[in-house]
Design a protein around this motif. Structure first.
Motif, PDB file in Angstrom:
ATOM      1  N   LEU A 289       0.836  -1.203   0.000  1.00  4.36           N
ATOM      2  CA  LEU A 289       0.000   0.000   0.000  1.00  4.36           C
ATOM      3  C   LEU A 289       0.868   1.249   0.000  1.00  4.36           C
ATOM      4  N   ARG A 290       1.945   1.178   0.774  1.00  3.89           N
ATOM      5  CA  ARG A 290       2.837   2.341   0.863  1.00  3.89           C
ATOM      6  C   ARG A 290       3.392   2.706  -0.489  1.00  3.89           C
ATOM      7  N   GLN A 291       3.531   1.695  -1.345  1.00  7.89           N
ATOM      8  CA  GLN A 291       4.077   1.989  -2.670  1.00  7.89           C
ATOM      9  C   GLN A 291       3.063   2.672  -3.575  1.00  7.89           C
ATOM     10  N   LEU A 292       1.818   2.624  -3.194  1.00  7.42           N
ATOM     11  CA  LEU A 292       0.799   3.245  -4.034  1.00  7.42           C
ATOM     12  C   LEU A 292       0.740   4.750  -3.830  1.00  7.42           C
ATOM     13  N   GLY A 293       1.218   5.208  -2.714  1.00  6.44           N
ATOM     14  CA  GLY A 293       1.146   6.647  -2.476  1.00  6.44           C
ATOM     15  C   GLY A 293       1.547   6.976  -1.060  1.00  6.44           C
ATOM     16  N   SER A 294       1.247   8.180  -0.666  1.00  3.95           N
ATOM     17  CA  SER A 294       1.582   8.581   0.687  1.00  3.95           C
ATOM     18  C   SER A 294       0.611   7.904   1.634  1.00  3.95           C
ATOM     19  N   CYS A 295       1.159   7.317   2.678  1.00  4.45           N
ATOM     20  CA  CYS A 295       0.400   6.326   3.416  1.00  4.45           C
ATOM     21  C   CYS A 295       0.654   6.466   4.911  1.00  4.45           C
ATOM     22  N   THR A 296      -0.403   6.462   5.680  1.00  3.57           N
ATOM     23  CA  THR A 296      -0.259   6.456   7.132  1.00  3.57           C
ATOM     24  C   THR A 296      -0.957   5.204   7.656  1.00  3.57           C
ATOM     25  N   VAL A 297      -0.244   4.427   8.454  1.00  3.36           N
ATOM     26  CA  VAL A 297      -0.796   3.161   8.935  1.00  3.36           C
ATOM     27  C   VAL A 297      -0.939   3.223  10.453  1.00  3.36           C
ATOM     28  N   ILE A 298      -2.103   2.836  10.938  1.00  2.71           N
ATOM     29  CA  ILE A 298      -2.314   2.784  12.377  1.00  2.71           C
ATOM     30  C   ILE A 298      -2.696   1.347  12.731  1.00  2.71           C
ATOM     31  N   ALA A 299      -1.961   0.754  13.624  1.00  2.00           N
ATOM     32  CA  ALA A 299      -2.264  -0.617  14.026  1.00  2.00           C
ATOM     33  C   ALA A 299      -3.228  -0.600  15.209  1.00  2.00           C
TER      34      ALA A 299
ATOM     35  N   PHE B 113      -5.433  -5.582  13.728  1.00  2.00           N
ATOM     36  CA  PHE B 113      -5.967  -5.081  12.467  1.00  2.00           C
ATOM     37  C   PHE B 113      -5.506  -3.652  12.249  1.00  2.00           C
ATOM     38  N   TRP B 114      -5.750  -3.143  11.075  1.00  2.00           N
ATOM     39  CA  TRP B 114      -5.112  -1.878  10.709  1.00  2.00           C
ATOM     40  C   TRP B 114      -6.091  -0.888  10.079  1.00  2.00           C
ATOM     41  N   ASP B 115      -5.841   0.390  10.362  1.00  2.00           N
ATOM     42  CA  ASP B 115      -6.451   1.471   9.591  1.00  2.00           C
ATOM     43  C   ASP B 115      -5.341   2.088   8.755  1.00  2.00           C
ATOM     44  N   VAL B 116      -5.649   2.347   7.524  1.00  2.00           N
ATOM     45  CA  VAL B 116      -4.631   2.928   6.654  1.00  2.00           C
ATOM     46  C   VAL B 116      -5.234   4.133   5.953  1.00  2.00           C
TER      47      VAL B 116
ATOM     48  N   VAL C  50      -9.150   6.452  18.787  1.00  2.00           N
ATOM     49  CA  VAL C  50      -8.996   7.899  18.776  1.00  2.00           C
ATOM     50  C   VAL C  50      -7.708   8.292  18.069  1.00  2.00           C
ATOM     51  N   GLU C  51      -6.668   7.585  18.410  1.00  2.00           N
ATOM     52  CA  GLU C  51      -5.367   7.870  17.781  1.00  2.00           C
ATOM     53  C   GLU C  51      -5.491   7.760  16.266  1.00  2.00           C
ATOM     54  N   SER C  52      -6.165   6.703  15.857  1.00  2.00           N
ATOM     55  CA  SER C  52      -6.309   6.462  14.422  1.00  2.00           C
ATOM     56  C   SER C  52      -7.065   7.600  13.757  1.00  2.00           C
ATOM     57  N   ALA C  53      -8.119   8.055  14.413  1.00  2.00           N
ATOM     58  CA  ALA C  53      -8.891   9.143  13.837  1.00  2.00           C
ATOM     59  C   ALA C  53      -8.071  10.425  13.784  1.00  2.00           C
ATOM     60  N   LEU C  54      -7.278  10.644  14.829  1.00  2.00           N
ATOM     61  CA  LEU C  54      -6.428  11.836  14.832  1.00  2.00           C
ATOM     62  C   LEU C  54      -5.404  11.781  13.702  1.00  2.00           C
ATOM     63  N   VAL C  55      -4.888  10.576  13.485  1.00  2.00           N
ATOM     64  CA  VAL C  55      -3.917  10.412  12.404  1.00  2.00           C
ATOM     65  C   VAL C  55      -4.558  10.746  11.069  1.00  2.00           C
ATOM     66  N   GLU C  56      -5.808  10.315  10.915  1.00  2.00           N
ATOM     67  CA  GLU C  56      -6.505  10.626   9.674  1.00  2.00           C
ATOM     68  C   GLU C  56      -6.616  12.131   9.469  1.00  2.00           C
ATOM     69  N   GLN C  57      -6.948  12.795  10.565  1.00  4.24           N
ATOM     70  CA  GLN C  57      -7.076  14.240  10.499  1.00  4.24           C
ATOM     71  C   GLN C  57      -5.777  14.873   9.977  1.00  4.24           C
ATOM     72  N   ARG C  58      -4.683  14.409  10.587  1.00  2.00           N
ATOM     73  CA  ARG C  58      -3.385  14.955  10.185  1.00  2.00           C
ATOM     74  C   ARG C  58      -3.073  14.623   8.737  1.00  2.00           C
ATOM     75  N   HIS C  59      -3.331  13.363   8.377  1.00  2.00           N
ATOM     76  CA  HIS C  59      -2.996  12.896   7.029  1.00  2.00           C
ATOM     77  C   HIS C  59      -3.711  13.736   5.974  1.00  2.00           C
ATOM     78  N   VAL C  60      -5.008  13.929   6.203  1.00  2.00           N
ATOM     79  CA  VAL C  60      -5.792  14.687   5.233  1.00  2.00           C
ATOM     80  C   VAL C  60      -5.288  16.118   5.144  1.00  2.00           C
ATOM     81  N   ARG C  61      -4.964  16.671   6.299  1.00  2.00           N
ATOM     82  CA  ARG C  61      -4.451  18.044   6.296  1.00  2.00           C
ATOM     83  C   ARG C  61      -3.166  18.137   5.471  1.00  2.00           C
TER      84      ARG C  61
END
Lengths: 168, 698, 121
Positions: free
Chosen positions: B178-188, B207-210, B294-305
């Motif tokens: 997945l990381r090779q497809l683009g910029s990627c943030t992974v939360i376990a 399991f993972w959120d990406v 919560v951490e995962s959601a926060l990471v999403e926030q950052r990633h999108v920003r």
């Protein structure tokens, strides 16, 4: 018609080797340079004078006089290197040729040019494309493709042939 | 390209072979219609033709064979019986496939339709023989499909099956992909990992959120999980990233994200919000959401920003294509620059102006860097060249009734494009020789206690500023005595001369050694190993051979990485300048007359107890003039053989931009090119192997 | 260190294509024509991945996968099947036997390398 004559007329560069005037189609001429340092390449015939630095390119120089069985071209104030461009087997080859002096560029209509004579020019008839007549002077028009045809000229074979002026 | 055609050829040959096997199986089957072994053979042959046919672009053959295969699958399971009609039909199919293989396309369309209908009738009696059941078009590759090109942010939740590790799949690799497809943030998410005493170590509990930003489209993402999505859970959502920043906000709020993901309901959020503290802390504190959620959601926030910010800065493309012509021009220009830089350095040396010297040094450093990075642009892996030999080996071994496998290694080794192009022919010749003269026929090999299959091993590897290529076979090896006899016969060797194997073997590179050999149609077509040697010499390389009787032969080729610019040693003789590759130079010493060993033909010098043959450039090139009182001798080392070259003086190291001497001087012995010195004069490049060859047996 | 892959296919052209594609991509390859040969060639060698056809003489792909999964050194290595569209049932059988994935024929060399990279780093 004069326009068609104009179209057929070819420009020639004339130059002197010893006492004779020779001519080469200007389409083959790239530039004319003063005599400069030439580096001899060892184990090659005398008429292959060596190579010189043409703005960063290594270009071979041929002594036409020696190629024709005349004398070694000495460096004088008038000695020139005529840089020619030939197209051989699809590639462009640049080669320098020594001349005692460069004279002028003139125009000759095809009907002013006669086929090469069998004898009497002192050089191998195979090298001559024709004899041009220009204001009562005769010019020997050279077949430079033939002169510089490299299958003829590859070094090893030339060592047998050099100076012998052998006919083909 | 060539490789695809090679594979097609291989398939064609194989299919023709299978067809004739198939025919004999069918004919036997007619008498023993119940023999499972024969049915299996028939099925497998059809199956292979179908599968491989599709692989190598013979779609029509593959489609047609599919029909036959289907019927034989039914025969195998006992649903359809073998009778004369089926055998006839199948034999006709063999003829048809053969015709199709041979490219006789137009004539057999009608036959194909008829046979197809007949086979379908057997497979599904009563059903009208209509459309094929499967799509004959080759599957399209993921990525170019729907959703491609536009950059989007995806939220991926991947909950693998607990058994995933037992099926040999490593979830970490999927995430890497997945990381090779683009910029990627992974939360376990570790929350499902049980306590240690309950932990089943071979199971996967995580399991993972990406969060992935890519322009490859959703199908490319699905492709990553293609083998695991049936067993696990996979959710992919597209996030809308286009609204927020333009409206001046900072992207989605944490609560919105958690609700969107289904981790929480909006009521939960409202409840939490009423406490008026940082939402994340609150939710965790109240046990409404796990820290990981919560951490995962926060990471999403950052990633999108980040994505939004990056989009605004509008990054340029990462790589571009350049034609090799433009590359060559660049290399030439860099060559010019190196020459001018040499001149600048020389001028600076003369001027004794510290400022100028500083500048010159700076330019020198930059030029060297520019040169190195430019030359790497021309480097190409040798693998492409190697893969072409597979077919050659295949064909030759077939032609000669030998069983030979080509093993290649180090295909990723990079060499200058020009070197690669000119390397092909010599390698072909060597491999030919190995198979023709080296590898024995299977019966001979077996009798000699070797495996029936011979091996030719092609290896490439870097060693310093050169690349070593070895061609190794496990064949019969060279026969030193035979070579000696032949060399004596050809006048290449003095009958009384004592030579070690190494010397004898090197004779096969001598001109005239192999030309008169009997023509086998494979090698020995009038060109010998001397041609190979000359080609390698012209690449400024060296070639060596070693061999052991009955064990095999190893040919080692060493090549410079590039032909454009080399490090050289600049020397002078009779006023002329010459350079020679620094990689060949061992040392420079004064030629002490006492050390010079007088001998009849060759000149020898005693270098610290070793006798080294040498030539004087002045004599060798007929340069004339008188030698200085103290001459220098440059000792070169060419694959273990030392050789001296006597010059007037040694100037020093020189960066040499190699210029060819062109057609006019192509046959000059002892000179391999020219270079322009700092002062504009020309120095000739010495061809050490050729000079050395001149001292050997003539 | 290059990864060693085991390639099993009874079609010589397929074997050749797969082998050379993988070698070209920098892997070491052990090739076998059927399950039995594969097990024999494997012997003690550790491979990073197995790529196997399903329909083969002597020992087919399903049985090979089953046998590999019962070997200690092969329990967790990726095993990819080479299948054709029509073999949906076989594919399921392969999954049950412990296959990690599959490649559907026809495929091109790039797809093959891509799939291998999915499993082997």
């Amino acid at each position: 018609m004069s326009t068609s004559n104009m179209a057929d007329a070819v420009q020639y560069l004339t130059f002197r080797l010893q006492d004779e005037t020779y001519a080469v189609d200007v389409a083959n001429i790239r530039e004319i340079l003063d005599f400069t340092n030439i580096t001899k390449v060892p184990r090659t015939p005398d008429f292959m004078r060596g190579v010189f630095n043409l703005r960063g390119s290594v270009v071979p120089v041929i002594d036409l006089k020696q190629r024709f069985g005349m004398s070694f071209t000495e460096k004088t104030a008038n000695t020139c290197i005529i840089v020619m461009e030939l197209h051989i087997g699809g590639e462009t080859v640049v080669i320098g040729s020594l001349a005692d002096a460069v004279q002028e560029v003139l125009e000759l209509e095809p009907d002013r040019i006669e086929p090469p004579p069998r004898i009497g020019t002192g050089i191998d008839a195979a090298f001559i494309r024709g004899i041009g007549k220009h204001s009562d002077r005769f010019l020997i028009i050279l077949d430079i493709d033939r002169i510089f045809s490299f299958d003829d000229m590859s070094v090893l074979r030339l060592e047998d042939e050099a100076g012998s002026g052998k006919n083909e | 390209m060539g490789m695809a055609e090679t594979h097609r050829e291989a398939f064609r040959d194989e299919a023709l072979e299978l067809l004739s096997e198939l025919e004999s199986a069918l004919l036997e089957l007619e008498y023993r219609p119940d023999e499972q072994e024969l049915i299996g053979r028939t099925f497998r042959a059809m199956h292979t033709i179908k599968g491989s046919g599709g692989m190598f672009g013979f779609t029509e053959i593959s489609d047609f064979t599919h029909e036959v295969e289907t019927v034989f699958d039914l025969v195998r399971s006992g649903a359809v019986a073998v009778d004369k009609e089926l055998i006839d039909l199948t034999l006709r199919s063999c003829d048809l496939i053969r015709a199709m293989l041979e490219g006789d396309g137009s004539a057999d369309a009608e036959t194909r339709r008829k046979l197809t209908a007949l086979f379908r009738d057997i497979a599904r009696p009563g059903e009208p023989a209509s459309l094929p059941s499967e799509d004959s078009a080759p599957a399209t590759e993921g990525g170019s499909a729907a959703g491609g090109d536009v950059e989007r942010v995806y939220r991926i939740r991947f909950i693998p099956s607990r058994d995933i590790l037992k099926t040999g799949t490593d979830p970490a690799l999927l995430l890497d992909e997945l990381r090779q497809l683009g910029s990627c943030t992974v939360i376990a998410h570790p929350e499902r990992i049980p306590r240690l005493d309950e932990l089943e170590p071979e199971d996967c509990h995580t399991f993972w959120d990406v969060l992935l930003t890519t322009n490859r489209g959703i199908n490319a993402i699905r492709d990553v999980f293609i083998f695991v999505e049936d067993d696990g859970e996979l959710h992919i959502d597209v996030l809308d990233t286009h609204v927020s920043l333009s409206e001046g906000s900072t992207g989605k709020k944490l609560g919105e994200i958690l609700v969107e993901r289904g981790d929480l309901s909006s009521e939960d959020i409202h409840k939490a919000l009423s406490f008026q503290r940082r939402l994340g802390e609150l939710l965790v504190e109240k046990g409404m959401a796990s820290p990981a959620q919560v951490e995962s959601a926060l990471v999403e926030q950052r990633h999108v920003r980040e994505v939004q910010q990056r989009r605004q800065s509008n990054e340029a493309a990462a790589s571009i294509r350049v034609s090799s012509e433009r590359l060559d021009k660049l290399v030439n220009l860099v060559g010019e620059l190196v020459t001018v830089q040499a001149r600048l350095s020389m001028t600076a040396d003369h001027r004794c102006d510290p400022q100028l010297t500083l500048l010159a040094e700076e330019v020198e450093r930059l030029t060297a860097e520019l040169r190195d990075s430019t030359l790497t642009l021309r480097m190409m892996p040798i693998g492409g060249c190697f893969s072409r030999f597979t077919r050659l080996v295949r064909d030759l071994s077939g032609e000669l009734g030998k069983n030979v496998e080509l093993v290649t290694c180090g295909g990723e080794t990079e060499l200058d494009k020009t070197v690669l192009e000119r390397l092909n022919d010599p390698l072909v010749h060597i491999i030919r020789n190995s198979i023709d003269h080296g590898i024995e026929t299977p019966d001979v090999r077996l009798a000699g206690g070797k495996p029936a299959q011979g091996t030719v091993r092609l290896t490439a590897e870097h060693s310093g500023d050169s690349v070593t290529i070895t061609i190794e076979d496990d064949g019969a090896g060279l026969d030193g005595d035979a070579i000696r006899a032949k060399a004596v016969d050809r006048g290449l060797l003095n009958p009384s001369a004592a030579s070690c194997d190494k010397e004898l073997f090197s004779l096969i590179f001598a001109p005239g050694f192999s030309t008169a050999k009997t023509v086998t149609g494979v090698s020995g077509r009038g060109v010998g190993m001397d041609v190979v040697k000359r080609a390698i010499d012209s690449l400024r390389g060296s070639i060596d051979i070693s061999s052991r009787r009955g064990i095999g032969t190893v040919i080692t080729i060493r090549l410079p990485l590039t032909l454009a610019i080399i490090e050289t040693l600049l020397v002078k003789a009779a006023g002329e300048s010459y350079v020679m590759p620094l990689s060949l130079v061992e040392e420079c010493i004064e030629l002490n007359r006492v050390d010079a060993v007088p001998s009849s033909g060759n000149r020898l010098v005693n270098v610290r107890g070793g006798i080294v043959p040498y030539v004087s450039l002045r004599d060798s090139f007929n340069l004339g003039g008188a030698a200085p009182d103290i001459e220098q001798i440059v000792i070169t080392n060419l694959s273990g053989n030392r050789f001296g070259i006597v010059v007037d003086s040694v100037v020093g190291e020189h960066q040499t931009v190699i210029k060819t001497l062109g057609r006019v001087y192509r046959n000059v012995e002892g000179i391999s090119g020219a270079t322009i010195l700092g002062d504009g004069d020309i120095a000739l490049i010495l061809d050490i192997p050729a000079l050395m060859g001149g001292t050997g047996p003539q | 260190m290059a990864h060693t892959l085991l390639v099993v296919d009874d079609s010589a052209s397929m074997r050749q294509m797969v082998t050379f594609t993988l070698k070209d991509a920098g892997y070491e390859v052990i090739a076998a024509a059927h399950g039995k040969e594969a097990l024999a060639k494997l012997d003690g060698t550790r491979v990073s991945m197995v790529i196997t056809d399903l329909n083969m003489p002597e020992m087919d792909g399903i049985e090979l996968i089953r046998q590999l999964r019962s070997r200690p050194g092969c329990r967790f290595i990726p095993i990819v099947m080479l299948t054709t569209e029509s073999q949906e049932a076989k594919k399921q059988a392969g999954r049950q036997a412990g296959a990690s994935g599959w490649i559907v024929k026809p495929f091109n060399p790039d797809q093959l390398v891509e799939t291998v990279r999915k499993f082997v780093k």
